[in-house]
Structure formats: structure tokens, C-alpha cells
Design a protein around this motif. Sequence first.
Motif, PDB file in Angstrom:
ATOM      1  N   THR A  16      46.031  13.977  32.955  1.00  9.96           N
ATOM      2  CA  THR A  16      47.423  14.052  32.525  1.00  9.96           C
ATOM      3  C   THR A  16      48.251  14.740  33.605  1.00  9.96           C
ATOM      4  O   THR A  16      47.788  15.685  34.257  1.00  9.96           O
ATOM      5  CB  THR A  16      47.532  14.841  31.211  1.00  9.96           C
ATOM      6  OG1 THR A  16      46.806  14.137  30.199  1.00  9.96           O
ATOM      7  CG2 THR A  16      48.975  15.015  30.777  1.00  9.96           C
ATOM      8  N   ASP A  17      49.468  14.270  33.802  1.00 11.44           N
ATOM      9  CA  ASP A  17      50.367  14.861  34.793  1.00 11.44           C
ATOM     10  C   ASP A  17      51.083  16.043  34.141  1.00 11.44           C
ATOM     11  O   ASP A  17      52.125  15.887  33.500  1.00 11.44           O
ATOM     12  CB  ASP A  17      51.371  13.812  35.275  1.00 11.44           C
ATOM     13  CG  ASP A  17      52.161  14.282  36.489  1.00 11.44           C
ATOM     14  OD1 ASP A  17      52.337  15.500  36.653  1.00 11.44           O
ATOM     15  OD2 ASP A  17      52.615  13.414  37.278  1.00 11.44           O
TER      16      ASP A  17
ATOM     17  N   GLN B 238      51.410   9.251  32.933  1.00  9.50           N
ATOM     18  CA  GLN B 238      50.279   9.819  32.201  1.00  9.50           C
ATOM     19  C   GLN B 238      50.650  11.131  31.515  1.00  9.50           C
ATOM     20  O   GLN B 238      50.273  12.217  31.964  1.00  9.50           O
ATOM     21  CB  GLN B 238      49.091   9.990  33.149  1.00  9.50           C
ATOM     22  CG  GLN B 238      48.511   8.653  33.548  1.00  9.50           C
ATOM     23  CD  GLN B 238      47.416   8.752  34.594  1.00  9.50           C
ATOM     24  OE1 GLN B 238      47.051   7.745  35.187  1.00  9.50           O
ATOM     25  NE2 GLN B 238      46.865   9.928  34.839  1.00  9.50           N
ATOM     26  N   VAL B 239      51.392  10.995  30.425  1.00 14.70           N
ATOM     27  CA  VAL B 239      51.765  12.140  29.597  1.00 14.70           C
ATOM     28  C   VAL B 239      51.630  11.740  28.124  1.00 14.70           C
ATOM     29  O   VAL B 239      51.804  10.566  27.782  1.00 14.70           O
ATOM     30  CB  VAL B 239      53.214  12.610  29.882  1.00 14.70           C
ATOM     31  CG1 VAL B 239      53.300  13.325  31.223  1.00 14.70           C
ATOM     32  CG2 VAL B 239      54.188  11.440  29.828  1.00 14.70           C
TER      33      VAL B 239
ATOM     34  N   ALA C 295      42.704   2.586  29.733  1.00 15.55           N
ATOM     35  CA  ALA C 295      43.799   3.288  30.399  1.00 15.55           C
ATOM     36  C   ALA C 295      43.490   4.789  30.385  1.00 15.55           C
ATOM     37  O   ALA C 295      42.823   5.282  29.469  1.00 15.55           O
ATOM     38  CB  ALA C 295      45.115   3.016  29.685  1.00 15.55           C
ATOM     39  N   PRO C 296      43.982   5.529  31.381  1.00 18.91           N
ATOM     40  CA  PRO C 296      43.678   6.970  31.462  1.00 18.91           C
ATOM     41  C   PRO C 296      44.508   7.778  30.473  1.00 18.91           C
ATOM     42  O   PRO C 296      45.529   8.371  30.828  1.00 18.91           O
ATOM     43  CB  PRO C 296      44.020   7.308  32.919  1.00 18.91           C
ATOM     44  CG  PRO C 296      45.065   6.314  33.300  1.00 18.91           C
ATOM     45  CD  PRO C 296      44.764   5.055  32.551  1.00 18.91           C
ATOM     46  N   TRP C 297      44.066   7.823  29.226  1.00 20.54           N
ATOM     47  CA  TRP C 297      44.820   8.482  28.156  1.00 20.54           C
ATOM     48  C   TRP C 297      44.219   9.825  27.753  1.00 20.54           C
ATOM     49  O   TRP C 297      44.502  10.310  26.664  1.00 20.54           O
ATOM     50  CB  TRP C 297      44.870   7.574  26.926  1.00 20.54           C
ATOM     51  CG  TRP C 297      45.871   6.465  27.026  1.00 20.54           C
ATOM     52  CD1 TRP C 297      46.612   6.119  28.110  1.00 20.54           C
ATOM     53  CD2 TRP C 297      46.244   5.547  25.985  1.00 20.54           C
ATOM     54  NE1 TRP C 297      47.415   5.038  27.819  1.00 20.54           N
ATOM     55  CE2 TRP C 297      47.210   4.671  26.526  1.00 20.54           C
ATOM     56  CE3 TRP C 297      45.840   5.376  24.664  1.00 20.54           C
ATOM     57  CZ2 TRP C 297      47.788   3.634  25.774  1.00 20.54           C
ATOM     58  CZ3 TRP C 297      46.408   4.360  23.918  1.00 20.54           C
ATOM     59  CH2 TRP C 297      47.382   3.503  24.475  1.00 20.54           C
ATOM     60  N   SER C 298      43.419  10.448  28.587  1.00 17.31           N
ATOM     61  CA  SER C 298      42.806  11.755  28.272  1.00 17.31           C
ATOM     62  C   SER C 298      42.227  11.767  26.861  1.00 17.31           C
ATOM     63  O   SER C 298      42.451  12.694  26.079  1.00 17.31           O
ATOM     64  CB  SER C 298      43.836  12.881  28.420  1.00 17.31           C
ATOM     65  OG  SER C 298      44.241  13.020  29.751  1.00 17.31           O
ATOM     66  N   ALA C 299      41.495  10.714  26.531  1.00 20.62           N
ATOM     67  CA  ALA C 299      40.959  10.558  25.174  1.00 20.62           C
ATOM     68  C   ALA C 299      39.682  11.370  24.998  1.00 20.62           C
ATOM     69  O   ALA C 299      39.035  11.800  25.960  1.00 20.62           O
ATOM     70  CB  ALA C 299      40.682   9.086  24.887  1.00 20.62           C
TER      71      ALA C 299
END
Length: 349
Positions: A36-37, A74-75, A178-182
Amino acid sequence: MDFAPTEEQSAAQGLAARIFGDLSTPERLAVAGPATDAELWKELCAAGLTAAVEETGLLGLVLLLEEQGRTTAQVPFAASCVYGLLSVARHGTDEQRERLLPALRDGTAVATGAFPARGRIRADGTGTDDAGRLSGSVPYVPWLRDADLVLVPDREHRLWIVRTGDPGVLTEPVETTAPWSAARLVLDGARGERLGGAGAYEAVLAAARTAFAGLQAGVCAGSLARAVAHVNTREQFGRPLSTKQGVLLRAADAHMDTEAIRVTAYEAAWRYDTGLPYGPQALTAAWWASEAGKRVVHAGQHLHGGTGADLDHPVHRHFLWGRQLDAYLGCGGEVLQELGDSLVKEGTE
């Protein structure tokens, strides 16, 4: 129906476009990797965009998420606003709103949701204090690695607020398309705090579908914009690719699909904000976002030719986000069946 944004909504959208455009560049995204940014999240919150959602409503959130989708920033904007801010504001008690909303408004607390309910969470020991003990697991929850609060529906579709730092709450990082910090959510007798009453689950689910459809509209718009720029500058046999009829038709179809996603999301959000029934409209928006969104991001990659197959090319991020949103919204066939069932039920009643 009037989907024209208010002055406040337009101002918030313009500010969001500037912040996302300045800080969510391909170069910064490449450096961030799957994380996440945090700097971008702080900037959005400092600009008051998270707090503004409470005033601009679900339509305002959809407009902001379009801008996020254009840059695949990415937030946890969608998750925290729809599962946290809007849900507590609409379904929380006065005490819950006073206690939880300030941190959600300024972004010092992040919320997400373990939606939709799949019968995986059991609630035991509910009492007069609206507290219960939750057990079960959810395979993946978007942005869970960043979340302080998780909105969890149980088997009976009651809603519970769970704090990720409490005993009995375990999160295990998982990677998604997708890079969703899951992360995987595991609850073992974790304390849950009730939110809302009958119908709250259905209302939050419909709002979430609408919000993520708005995010998909932005993802598709960003993919198409990159494809148009590419075919206008890339030449074949001395002519730009954009002069080829096949290319024009593919881009035109993608444009129409993107507009269909946008307008159905706008309608569902407008009905939510005006207090009209919006369940079928939310399902319609989700279906378009799933089915049409999939077509658009495939077209965006295809129109880039061999370049679109490069995993490091910016258009590939739109492809990954589009496919992730397709899966998260339930995939077209599943959503369409639910929409049909709801229409039959409505007609019977």
C-alpha cells in the motif's frame, strides 16, 4: 434522474484527480511493488477526501473511486469508505458514530469488509449488550493487512465490527491478482460489536457493489486511455494503428462498455443517496462492471499488441485490477442469477 455532480462533488473529484495523477505514477507504483502507498493515503486523508465522502454521499465516492481506478492507486479508499465510513454513518448508533467516525474520517483508522457473506462465520453468545463471539474464517479480505476494523457478516447476515488487534483475530497475508494487501481472516472466539439491524447487510453489500463498480469504471477508463494513446502513436506500414477499422471498432466497443459501467454505477449511487430502493440497480452495476470490465481490460491489453503482454507495462496493471474486480464482484453469471432471483421475488411480492 439527475446524475450531474454537485459543486462539492465536482471539487472533490478534481482534487482527487490531481492527487492521484501526481502521486500514483507508474514509476512510484513500480517502486512500491505490492505494498500500500502509505504516503498517498496520508495525502488523501490530509486533503479531507475521506471525510468528504460523508457529505458527498455514495455518488461522490463513486466519482472519487473513478479517479483512483484511472491510476490503479494502491490505497484502501473504497474499502475503508464503504465498509467503514458510510456503513457506520448510516447504520451505527449515536455512540458508535461518535466513537468510530472521527478516526475513519481522518484516515488514522482503516476499515474493510469480509463481504459477501458465505456462511463461514458463526456468532455465539449474543447478549443485550450487542456483543458476540465470532468464529470461522474468510479466505481473503481486501486491504485486511492495513485494516484496524473489519465489518464481518455472520451466517444470519448480522453485521459485526471486529478489531484486528483483538484476541482471537488472526490475519494471514495472501496474494491476489491485484495488489490489494489482502489477507485471510481467521476468528476464534473473537469479540464482535453489532452494527445495524435487519436489512443492514443487504444495504452495505449493495453500496459496496456500487462503489467497486465505480472503481472498475475508472480502471477501464484508464486502460482505454492508454490504448488510445498507443494506437495513435504506434505506426504500422507507415500509418497509425488508429486508422485501422478493426482497431477503431475494438476501441469503440470498449468505450461503450466503460460508459455502461459508469452510468449504471451512477444510477445505483444516486438512488442510494436519495433514499430510493437500489438493490437491483446495484446488482446491475455489478454485472456490467464484471462482464464489461473484463472485456475492456482485455481490449486495452490487446490493442497494445506485444507490448500489452509485458508484465511491467502500466496497461498490465489495469488488466490485473479489472480481473480482480471481476472476481470480487462475484463474476457476471453469479451476479446475473442473483439479479434474476431478486426480480422474480420482487414481482411475486
